[in-house]
Design an enzyme around this catalytic site. Structure first.
Site, PDB file in Angstrom:
ATOM      1  N   CYS A   2      -0.942  28.573  22.335  1.00  0.00           N
ATOM      2  CA  CYS A   2      -1.624  27.215  22.469  1.00  0.00           C
ATOM      3  C   CYS A   2      -2.178  26.841  23.838  1.00  0.00           C
ATOM      4  O   CYS A   2      -1.891  27.480  24.916  1.00  0.00           O
ATOM      5  CB  CYS A   2      -0.431  26.294  22.386  1.00  0.00           C
ATOM      6  SG  CYS A   2       0.606  26.134  21.008  1.00  0.00           S
ATOM      7  N   ARG A  27      -7.193  32.857  22.997  1.00  0.00           N
ATOM      8  CA  ARG A  27      -5.654  33.097  23.275  1.00  0.00           C
ATOM      9  C   ARG A  27      -5.098  33.108  21.799  1.00  0.00           C
ATOM     10  O   ARG A  27      -4.002  33.369  21.760  1.00  0.00           O
ATOM     11  CB  ARG A  27      -5.326  31.940  24.174  1.00  0.00           C
ATOM     12  CG  ARG A  27      -5.660  32.134  25.521  1.00  0.00           C
ATOM     13  CD  ARG A  27      -5.507  31.097  26.200  1.00  0.00           C
ATOM     14  NE  ARG A  27      -4.015  30.886  26.614  1.00  0.00           N
ATOM     15  CZ  ARG A  27      -3.571  31.231  27.736  1.00  0.00           C
ATOM     16  NH1 ARG A  27      -4.300  31.791  28.789  1.00  0.00           N
ATOM     17  NH2 ARG A  27      -2.287  31.116  27.833  1.00  0.00           N
ATOM     18  N   TRP A  74      -1.089  26.891  18.090  1.00  0.00           N
ATOM     19  CA  TRP A  74      -0.632  27.982  17.464  1.00  0.00           C
ATOM     20  C   TRP A  74       0.651  27.840  16.826  1.00  0.00           C
ATOM     21  O   TRP A  74       1.666  27.666  17.643  1.00  0.00           O
ATOM     22  CB  TRP A  74      -0.548  29.502  18.385  1.00  0.00           C
ATOM     23  CG  TRP A  74      -0.267  30.522  17.858  1.00  0.00           C
ATOM     24  CD1 TRP A  74      -1.311  31.428  17.320  1.00  0.00           C
ATOM     25  CD2 TRP A  74       1.126  31.165  17.336  1.00  0.00           C
ATOM     26  NE1 TRP A  74      -0.504  32.574  16.925  1.00  0.00           N
ATOM     27  CE2 TRP A  74       0.760  32.588  17.053  1.00  0.00           C
ATOM     28  CE3 TRP A  74       2.216  31.111  18.049  1.00  0.00           C
ATOM     29  CZ2 TRP A  74       1.704  33.501  16.558  1.00  0.00           C
ATOM     30  CZ3 TRP A  74       3.294  31.922  17.687  1.00  0.00           C
ATOM     31  CH2 TRP A  74       2.900  33.262  16.999  1.00  0.00           C
ATOM     32  N   ASN A 100       2.763  22.886  24.801  1.00  0.00           N
ATOM     33  CA  ASN A 100       2.817  24.189  24.631  1.00  0.00           C
ATOM     34  C   ASN A 100       4.333  24.542  25.000  1.00  0.00           C
ATOM     35  O   ASN A 100       4.926  23.728  25.581  1.00  0.00           O
ATOM     36  CB  ASN A 100       2.035  24.970  25.463  1.00  0.00           C
ATOM     37  CG  ASN A 100       0.599  24.727  25.277  1.00  0.00           C
ATOM     38  OD1 ASN A 100       0.038  24.295  24.338  1.00  0.00           O
ATOM     39  ND2 ASN A 100      -0.181  25.323  26.537  1.00  0.00           N
ATOM     40  N   GLY A 101       4.791  25.358  23.963  1.00  0.00           N
ATOM     41  CA  GLY A 101       6.178  25.784  24.005  1.00  0.00           C
ATOM     42  C   GLY A 101       7.090  25.315  22.860  1.00  0.00           C
ATOM     43  O   GLY A 101       6.436  24.779  21.828  1.00  0.00           O
ATOM     44  N   GLU A 490      -0.059  53.362  21.089  1.00  0.00           N
ATOM     45  CA  GLU A 490      -0.964  52.309  21.387  1.00  0.00           C
ATOM     46  C   GLU A 490      -2.343  52.377  20.522  1.00  0.00           C
ATOM     47  O   GLU A 490      -2.808  51.197  20.282  1.00  0.00           O
ATOM     48  CB  GLU A 490      -1.535  52.699  23.073  1.00  0.00           C
ATOM     49  CG  GLU A 490      -2.853  51.582  23.597  1.00  0.00           C
ATOM     50  CD  GLU A 490      -2.391  50.056  23.477  1.00  0.00           C
ATOM     51  OE1 GLU A 490      -1.317  49.811  23.212  1.00  0.00           O
ATOM     52  OE2 GLU A 490      -3.192  49.331  23.637  1.00  0.00           O
ATOM     53  N   LYS A 494      -3.578  49.144  18.252  1.00  0.00           N
ATOM     54  CA  LYS A 494      -4.973  48.579  18.464  1.00  0.00           C
ATOM     55  C   LYS A 494      -5.582  48.676  16.969  1.00  0.00           C
ATOM     56  O   LYS A 494      -6.065  47.651  16.760  1.00  0.00           O
ATOM     57  CB  LYS A 494      -5.537  49.668  19.328  1.00  0.00           C
ATOM     58  CG  LYS A 494      -6.492  49.008  20.381  1.00  0.00           C
ATOM     59  CD  LYS A 494      -6.112  48.473  21.551  1.00  0.00           C
ATOM     60  CE  LYS A 494      -4.853  47.555  21.436  1.00  0.00           C
ATOM     61  NZ  LYS A 494      -4.309  47.010  22.788  1.00  0.00           N
ATOM     62  N   GLU A 497      -3.806  45.800  14.749  1.00  0.00           N
ATOM     63  CA  GLU A 497      -3.946  44.450  15.314  1.00  0.00           C
ATOM     64  C   GLU A 497      -5.307  43.897  14.903  1.00  0.00           C
ATOM     65  O   GLU A 497      -5.604  42.500  14.464  1.00  0.00           O
ATOM     66  CB  GLU A 497      -3.297  44.128  16.522  1.00  0.00           C
ATOM     67  CG  GLU A 497      -4.267  44.796  17.778  1.00  0.00           C
ATOM     68  CD  GLU A 497      -3.573  44.012  19.031  1.00  0.00           C
ATOM     69  OE1 GLU A 497      -3.097  43.067  19.340  1.00  0.00           O
ATOM     70  OE2 GLU A 497      -4.075  45.171  20.022  1.00  0.00           O
ATOM     71  N   HIS A 513       9.451  65.562  10.186  1.00  0.00           N
ATOM     72  CA  HIS A 513      11.041  65.104   9.801  1.00  0.00           C
ATOM     73  C   HIS A 513      10.967  63.705   8.945  1.00  0.00           C
ATOM     74  O   HIS A 513      11.882  62.866   8.924  1.00  0.00           O
ATOM     75  CB  HIS A 513      11.759  64.502  11.077  1.00  0.00           C
ATOM     76  CG  HIS A 513      11.876  65.919  12.091  1.00  0.00           C
ATOM     77  ND1 HIS A 513      12.956  66.718  11.637  1.00  0.00           N
ATOM     78  CD2 HIS A 513      11.313  66.014  13.218  1.00  0.00           C
ATOM     79  CE1 HIS A 513      12.793  67.670  12.751  1.00  0.00           C
ATOM     80  NE2 HIS A 513      11.968  67.590  13.556  1.00  0.00           N
ATOM     81  N   LYS A 612      -3.208  35.754  22.556  1.00  0.00           N
ATOM     82  CA  LYS A 612      -3.418  36.588  23.667  1.00  0.00           C
ATOM     83  C   LYS A 612      -2.009  36.503  24.704  1.00  0.00           C
ATOM     84  O   LYS A 612      -1.879  37.594  25.221  1.00  0.00           O
ATOM     85  CB  LYS A 612      -4.672  36.206  24.556  1.00  0.00           C
ATOM     86  CG  LYS A 612      -5.087  37.217  25.898  1.00  0.00           C
ATOM     87  CD  LYS A 612      -5.565  38.420  25.380  1.00  0.00           C
ATOM     88  CE  LYS A 612      -5.757  39.364  26.731  1.00  0.00           C
ATOM     89  NZ  LYS A 612      -5.710  40.431  26.262  1.00  0.00           N
TER      90      LYS A 612
HETATM   91  O1  M6R Z   1       0.022  39.683  28.791  1.00  0.00           O
HETATM   92  P1  M6R Z   1       0.830  40.765  28.389  1.00  0.00           P
HETATM   93  O2  M6R Z   1       0.593  42.073  28.827  1.00  0.00           O
HETATM   94  O3  M6R Z   1       2.508  40.517  28.765  1.00  0.00           O
HETATM   95  O4  M6R Z   1       0.961  40.877  26.621  1.00  0.00           O
HETATM   96  C1  M6R Z   1       1.971  41.611  26.035  1.00  0.00           C
HETATM   97  C2  M6R Z   1       1.589  41.701  24.633  1.00  0.00           C
HETATM   98  O5  M6R Z   1       1.740  40.767  24.118  1.00  0.00           O
HETATM   99  C3  M6R Z   1       0.218  42.352  24.522  1.00  0.00           C
HETATM  100  O6  M6R Z   1      -0.125  43.549  24.845  1.00  0.00           O
HETATM  101  C4  M6R Z   1      -0.178  42.501  22.955  1.00  0.00           C
HETATM  102  O7  M6R Z   1       0.432  43.500  22.484  1.00  0.00           O
HETATM  103  C5  M6R Z   1      -1.809  42.824  22.805  1.00  0.00           C
HETATM  104  N1  M6R Z   1      -2.243  41.944  21.500  1.00  0.00           N
HETATM  105  C6  M6R Z   1      -1.926  44.224  22.495  1.00  0.00           C
HETATM  106  O8  M6R Z   1      -3.289  44.395  22.243  1.00  0.00           O
END
Ligand code: M6R
Length: 617
Positions: A2, A27, A74, A100-101, A490, A494, A497, A513, A612
């Site tokens: 948010c 975000r 959000w 927010n929160g 990673e 990527k 997501e 395994h 984000k």
């Molecule tokens: O702002 P941060 O580095 O703490 O964020 C952590 C994760 O939320 C962030 O890396 C998330 O996994 C990304 N979408 C990955 O691409």
């Protein structure tokens, strides 16, 4: 997640609010809204969907006025729809609020108000805050004033269990906005004859380059020509600092790139250079990290390192673990920030904790930081956002200096974090067993990395072709070993997501395994297999996949032409030291995900369901 933007000044509020929301769009959100005070009325526009839909509503039916609040939501409590979108109102309809929160005790707070006849319109936890504040304001009686509004906000927040960043306005107090925070960021942006509230100063960067980052339990009254900051409990806040926002509106522009993610992938040589700048010392044959604020004696006493973070930051920590163990010979462990405080790991007084977070606002990582600090451990932040909550609460650490990262998928922050972990390992290693010549060798290798990343980026078009070839896959497996096992994780993160393709990341040798059962012709395997100590073992795993008709994409080192004989497609990276290879091998994986997502027509910078900066638990 948010976003909040509030404005009070001489200009028309709605265009500024909409512009601010657009800058926070990356975000992640599912609905948006704004309210302005227009003479004797509050004008509200809100809707499910994109900010453009909100802008269209405002265009159709202008919301005039020089003061207003706005929000991107959000959803946490209640579906994303027009009614649940913020702002929310009190019973009188004269007080508007964005939040927010999460208000954890909203049910308990709501019951007595419902009994007293209050009608709630939404399913959100937020609406209770508007009713509570409005109720206290009305009960207080007397002259309408900002003090009366401030006290009502204080009175309500004292009853709340949970997290909040809020902006409040009242029709009877049209010359002030009230903001407050606990666990969710809020800053006061300073302008000339106008001031702002925002959950991220980036939202108002076009109008204000100075910000005050509120601390938990701060309450701010913001007027056109001034502001006051106090606490929820009452009285003035102990201290606050005016921070110069260290980027400009140009830094957050797309330029010639079609997406922020691609822009940020291409910014990586620059981001790595900036992470290294002023931190390599040929004289010491080591690293200088003044921000960690520890003497050589104190660094020498460290007997264990714990790294914590979420998502991509967690993955960078896993590479950090390999780096610290191999270069500094120190025991190192990585824990998901969300598990850190529940795991209660035994840590002695010489354990050093690193909390990694691009945004510096991730609530799980913040909770881990607080738990670690509560137990008295030295806890250092590795953050990109200067003056973010994690950076501030850690009090010391290493800034990434990667510049704003807008794409929801973390890219340049990952390579920046890897660079910083290499510097930390070098620093800790040089205090222990690493010789002067070892140190100089590492420095030389590190300095060569940005140019080598540039060489990988030159292959973007070829990677695009590979992406098109496999875009129809029903799933993908990512495998690597040692330093490149976290890169496999990673790469899978990527890809899933932003493309929504089901992906898994594993250490290559785990294949046999269990998950080898998934291998089939429409399940490509991506092997990260640079020319390192693990090369032969990776080749062995590739053979096992090929024997079962699984297609293989390999990321290998230039010169290893033998890879092309067994893999279906190979992307080459320049040779480098084993421990630095993740800085190169991750780049083709970022590009592969990016091009696959574009091929599939996905919303690359704003993938579904994601935010984000994750500021709720
Ligand atoms: O702002 P941060 O580095 O703490 O964020 C952590 C994760 O939320 C962030 O890396 C998330 O996994 C990304 N979408 C990955 O691409």
């Amino acid at each position: 997640m948010c976003g909040i933007v509030g404005y009070i000044g001489k200009s028309s509020a709605s265009p500024i609010l909409l512009d601010g929301l657009r800058r926070l769009e990356y975000r992640g959100y599912d609905s948006a809204g704004l309210a302005t005070i227009d003479g004797g009325r509050i004008e509200t526009r809100k809707c499910k969907g994109r900010i453009q839909a909100l802008a269209d509503l405002v265009k159709e039916n202008a919301a005039a006025g020089h003061v207003g609040i706005s929000h991107t939501r959000w959803a946490t409590h209640g579906q994303p729809n027009d009614v649940n979108a913020h702002p929310h109102f009190d019973a009188s309809g004269r007080l508007a609020l964005v939040h927010n929160g999460v208000i954890e005790n909203y049910q308990a707070l709501r019951a007595p108000l419902v009994e007293a006849g209050h009608k709630f319109r939404s399913q959100t936890d937020t609406e209770i805050l508007a009713h509570l504040i409005g109720n206290l304001y009305d009960e207080a009686g007397g002259e309408h004033s900002k003090t009366r509004l401030l006290e009502a906000v204080r009175g309500a927040l004292k009853q709340v269990i949970g997290t909040y960043g809020i902006a409040v306005m009242h029709l009877d107090v049209p010359d002030a906005l009230v903001g407050a925070r606990r666990g969710s960021p809020l800053s006061v942006g300073l302008g000339k004859g106008e001031n702002f509230l925002s959950s991220d100063p980036q939202a108002v960067i076009a109008y204000s380059q100075e910000a005050i980052f509120l601390k938990d339990y701060d309450v701010a009254v913001v007027e056109r020509d001034g502001f006051q900051i106090g606490t929820v409990e009452g009285g003035v806040a102990g201290s606050y600092e005016v921070t110069k926002v260290d980027f400009t509106s140009d830094d957050v522009k797309l330029g010639d790139y079609p997406h922020y993610m691609l822009k940020e992938i291409f910014e990586q040589p620059h981001a790595v250079r900036d992470a290294l700048r002023g931190r390599l010392s040929v004289e010491d044959a080591g690293a200088r990290l003044g921000g960690i604020d520890m003497t050589p004696q104190e660094l020498r006493e460290v007997d264990r390192v714990i790294i914590t973070g979420c998502g991509t930051a967690y993955h960078s920590g896993l590479v950090g673990e390999y780096l610290i163990e191999s270069l500094a010979h120190l025991p190192c462990e990585v824990e998901f920030a969300s598990e850190f405080r529940y795991r209660n790991m035994p840590m002695d007084k010489d354990t050093l904790v690193f909390a990694v977070s691009q945004s510096g606002e991730t609530i799980d990582t913040l909770a881990a930081v607080r738990e670690s600090l509560r137990k008295g451990h030295r806890t250092l932040g590795i953050c990109n956002n200067v003056a973010s909550t994690i950076a501030r609460e850690c009090g010391a650490g290493v800034y990434m200096h990667a510049g704003p990262e807008i794409g929801v998928a973390a890219t340049k922050s990952f390579t920046s974090q890897l660079t910083i972990f290499t510097l930390i390992a070098l620093l800790l290693g040089r205090i222990r067993h690493l010789s002067n010549s070892d140190g100089l060798k590492i420095i030389k290798e590190l300095q060569a990395i940005p140019e080598k990343i540039e060489r990988v980026l030159e292959q973007s078009d070829r990677i695009k072709e590979i992406a098109a070839k496999y875009a129809g896959a029903k799933g993908m497996l990512f495998m690597g070993r040692q330093f490149n096992y976290p890169v496999a994780l990673e790469g899978a993160l990527k890809m899933k997501e932003i493309t929504y393709i089901q992906c898994e990341g594993h250490p290559s040798a785990e294949l046999k395994h269990g998950f080898i059962a998934l291998v089939e012709p429409d399940m490509p395997s991506v092997f990260i297999t640079p020319d390192d100590a693990m090369y032969d073992s990776n080749i062995n795993s590739i053979e096992q996949v090929k024997a079962r008709q699984g297609p293989v994409i390999a990321v290998g080192t230039e010169g290893r032409r033998d890879l092309a004989k067994i893999a279906d497609d190979v992307i080459y990276v320049p040779p480098c030291a084993d421990y630095l290879s993740p800085l190169l091998t991750v780049v083709p994986l970022q590009l592969l995900s990016y091009h696959t997502a574009v091929h599939l027509g996905r919303d690359v910078d704003k993938p579904r369901n994601l935010a984000k900066s994750v500021t709720v638990e």
